[in-house]
Design a protein around this motif. Structure first.
Motif, PDB file in Angstrom:
ATOM      1  N   THR A   1     -15.138   1.601   7.492  1.00 39.26           N
ATOM      2  CA  THR A   1     -15.165   2.964   6.964  1.00 39.26           C
ATOM      3  C   THR A   1     -13.776   3.500   6.640  1.00 39.26           C
ATOM      4  OG1 THR A   1     -15.150   3.944   9.174  1.00 39.26           O
ATOM      5  CG2 THR A   1     -17.317   3.562   8.148  1.00 39.26           C
ATOM      6  N   ILE A   2     -12.752   2.908   7.232  1.00 39.29           N
ATOM      7  CA  ILE A   2     -11.372   3.263   6.880  1.00 39.29           C
ATOM      8  C   ILE A   2     -10.592   1.992   6.569  1.00 39.29           C
ATOM      9  CG2 ILE A   2     -11.429   5.317   8.360  1.00 39.29           C
ATOM     10  CD1 ILE A   2      -9.191   3.827  10.031  1.00 39.29           C
ATOM     11  N   VAL A   3      -9.593   2.136   5.709  1.00 41.44           N
ATOM     12  CA  VAL A   3      -8.690   1.041   5.384  1.00 41.44           C
ATOM     13  C   VAL A   3      -7.273   1.562   5.562  1.00 41.44           C
ATOM     14  CG1 VAL A   3      -7.921  -0.578   3.606  1.00 41.44           C
ATOM     15  CG2 VAL A   3     -10.341   0.056   3.739  1.00 41.44           C
ATOM     16  N   CYS A   4      -6.496   0.858   6.381  1.00 40.47           N
ATOM     17  CA  CYS A   4      -5.101   1.236   6.623  1.00 40.47           C
ATOM     18  C   CYS A   4      -4.200   0.356   5.758  1.00 40.47           C
ATOM     19  CB  CYS A   4      -4.731   1.038   8.085  1.00 40.47           C
ATOM     20  SG  CYS A   4      -5.705   2.018   9.222  1.00 40.47           S
ATOM     21  N   HIS A   5      -3.268   0.999   5.086  1.00 38.44           N
ATOM     22  CA  HIS A   5      -2.294   0.313   4.243  1.00 38.44           C
ATOM     23  C   HIS A   5      -0.908   0.601   4.825  1.00 38.44           C
ATOM     24  CE1 HIS A   5      -5.196  -0.385   0.957  1.00 38.44           C
ATOM     25  NE2 HIS A   5      -5.686   0.789   1.314  1.00 38.44           N
ATOM     26  N   LEU A   6      -0.264  -0.438   5.311  1.00 39.70           N
ATOM     27  CA  LEU A   6       1.068  -0.311   5.889  1.00 39.70           C
ATOM     28  C   LEU A   6       2.035  -1.054   4.977  1.00 39.70           C
ATOM     29  CD1 LEU A   6       0.063  -1.168   9.567  1.00 39.70           C
ATOM     30  CD2 LEU A   6       0.230   1.101   8.497  1.00 39.70           C
ATOM     31  N   PHE A   7       2.990  -0.330   4.414  1.00 38.95           N
ATOM     32  CA  PHE A   7       3.889  -0.877   3.405  1.00 38.95           C
ATOM     33  C   PHE A   7       5.335  -0.874   3.867  1.00 38.95           C
ATOM     34  CE2 PHE A   7       0.520   0.949   0.695  1.00 38.95           C
ATOM     35  CZ  PHE A   7       0.328  -0.069  -0.229  1.00 38.95           C
ATOM     36  N   ASP A   8       6.126  -1.812   3.297  1.00 39.69           N
ATOM     37  CA  ASP A   8       7.562  -1.598   3.312  1.00 39.69           C
ATOM     38  C   ASP A   8       7.853  -0.662   2.132  1.00 39.69           C
ATOM     39  OD1 ASP A   8       7.770  -3.143   0.934  1.00 39.69           O
ATOM     40  OD2 ASP A   8       8.662  -4.862   1.945  1.00 39.69           O
ATOM     41  N   GLU A   9       9.049  -0.107   2.079  1.00 41.47           N
ATOM     42  CA  GLU A   9       9.356   0.921   1.074  1.00 41.47           C
ATOM     43  C   GLU A   9       9.205   0.415  -0.361  1.00 41.47           C
ATOM     44  OE1 GLU A   9      12.915   3.224   1.821  1.00 41.47           O
ATOM     45  OE2 GLU A   9      12.727   2.763   3.960  1.00 41.47           O
ATOM     46  N   GLU A  10       9.740  -0.744  -0.633  1.00 44.25           N
ATOM     47  CA  GLU A  10       9.718  -1.278  -1.996  1.00 44.25           C
ATOM     48  C   GLU A  10       8.290  -1.534  -2.480  1.00 44.25           C
ATOM     49  OE1 GLU A  10      11.148  -5.346  -4.276  1.00 44.25           O
ATOM     50  OE2 GLU A  10      12.200  -4.741  -2.461  1.00 44.25           O
ATOM     51  N   THR A  11       7.464  -2.101  -1.631  1.00 47.47           N
ATOM     52  CA  THR A  11       6.092  -2.423  -2.026  1.00 47.47           C
ATOM     53  C   THR A  11       5.258  -1.159  -2.195  1.00 47.47           C
ATOM     54  OG1 THR A  11       6.316  -4.512  -0.816  1.00 47.47           O
ATOM     55  CG2 THR A  11       4.092  -3.852  -1.456  1.00 47.47           C
ATOM     56  N   ARG A  12       5.483  -0.177  -1.346  1.00 43.74           N
ATOM     57  CA  ARG A  12       4.742   1.078  -1.509  1.00 43.74           C
ATOM     58  C   ARG A  12       5.097   1.748  -2.829  1.00 43.74           C
ATOM     59  NH1 ARG A  12       3.550   5.862   2.792  1.00 43.74           N
ATOM     60  NH2 ARG A  12       2.310   7.164   1.390  1.00 43.74           N
ATOM     61  N   GLU A  13       6.373   1.750  -3.144  1.00 41.81           N
ATOM     62  CA  GLU A  13       6.814   2.349  -4.408  1.00 41.81           C
ATOM     63  C   GLU A  13       6.218   1.592  -5.598  1.00 41.81           C
ATOM     64  OE1 GLU A  13       8.480   4.773  -7.150  1.00 41.81           O
ATOM     65  OE2 GLU A  13       8.468   5.128  -4.998  1.00 41.81           O
ATOM     66  N   TYR A  14       6.144   0.283  -5.496  1.00 41.04           N
ATOM     67  CA  TYR A  14       5.635  -0.525  -6.596  1.00 41.04           C
ATOM     68  C   TYR A  14       4.142  -0.275  -6.850  1.00 41.04           C
ATOM     69  CZ  TYR A  14       4.418  -4.558  -9.433  1.00 41.04           C
ATOM     70  OH  TYR A  14       3.947  -5.365 -10.433  1.00 41.04           O
ATOM     71  N   PHE A  15       3.339  -0.254  -5.792  1.00 42.98           N
ATOM     72  CA  PHE A  15       1.886  -0.134  -5.967  1.00 42.98           C
ATOM     73  C   PHE A  15       1.392   1.306  -6.106  1.00 42.98           C
ATOM     74  CE2 PHE A  15       2.073  -4.502  -4.455  1.00 42.98           C
ATOM     75  CZ  PHE A  15       1.243  -5.103  -5.367  1.00 42.98           C
TER      76      PHE A  15
END
Length: 136
Positions: free
Chosen positions: A99-113
């Motif tokens: 029911t939930i999905v957690c997305h944990l990013f490094d800074e560069e990947t979060r900015e990209y996606f």
């Protein structure tokens, strides 16, 4: 501010998935994660209810957040993770609890996606009263 940028203000307090999302966001904050947000996906897809998104500064920090989210949601709240992706690469760790999905990013990947822009029709949950420092 567009309609989709306005924080969600409806009462979600009786919703079990919302409780899981809040707990995951709190774990991210407790592990010094940044740019934490919860996106309410209920009106966009029947597959899951919430995305929880956070940014970490290192592989070690992303692993710690991932492992502690597992501990909190599984051991304390009785939920079970259905899948995990990206743990070894540690640039984008995805934790699927159904029911939930957690997305944990490094800074560069979060900015990209830019998931918040990709899912721009999702309402952002107001984290005031959920996190100690909402918006940081």
């Amino acid at each position: 501010m567009t309609e989709s940028d306005k924080p969600e203000t409806s009462d979600n307090s009786d919703n079990a998935s919302f409780e899981l999302a809040k707990a995951a966001a709190q774990v991210i904050e407790d592990n010094n994660g940044r740019d934490i947000c919860i996106l309410d996906m209920r009106h966009l897809t029947p597959i899951f209810d919430y995305f929880v998104i956070g940014t970490g500064g290192s592989r070690r920090q992303l692993h710690a957040m991932s492992e502690e989210i597992d501990d909190k949601l599984e051991k304390e709240l009785g939920d079970r993770r259905m899948g995990r992706e990206g743990y070894d690469e540690s640039r984008w760790i995805l934790l699927d609890y159904g029911t939930i999905v957690c997305h944990l990013f490094d800074e560069e990947t979060r900015e990209y996606f830019q998931l918040e822009q990709l899912w721009a029709d999702a309402k952002k949950v107001d984290l005031t009263g959920i996190l100690r420092n909402p918006g940081e």
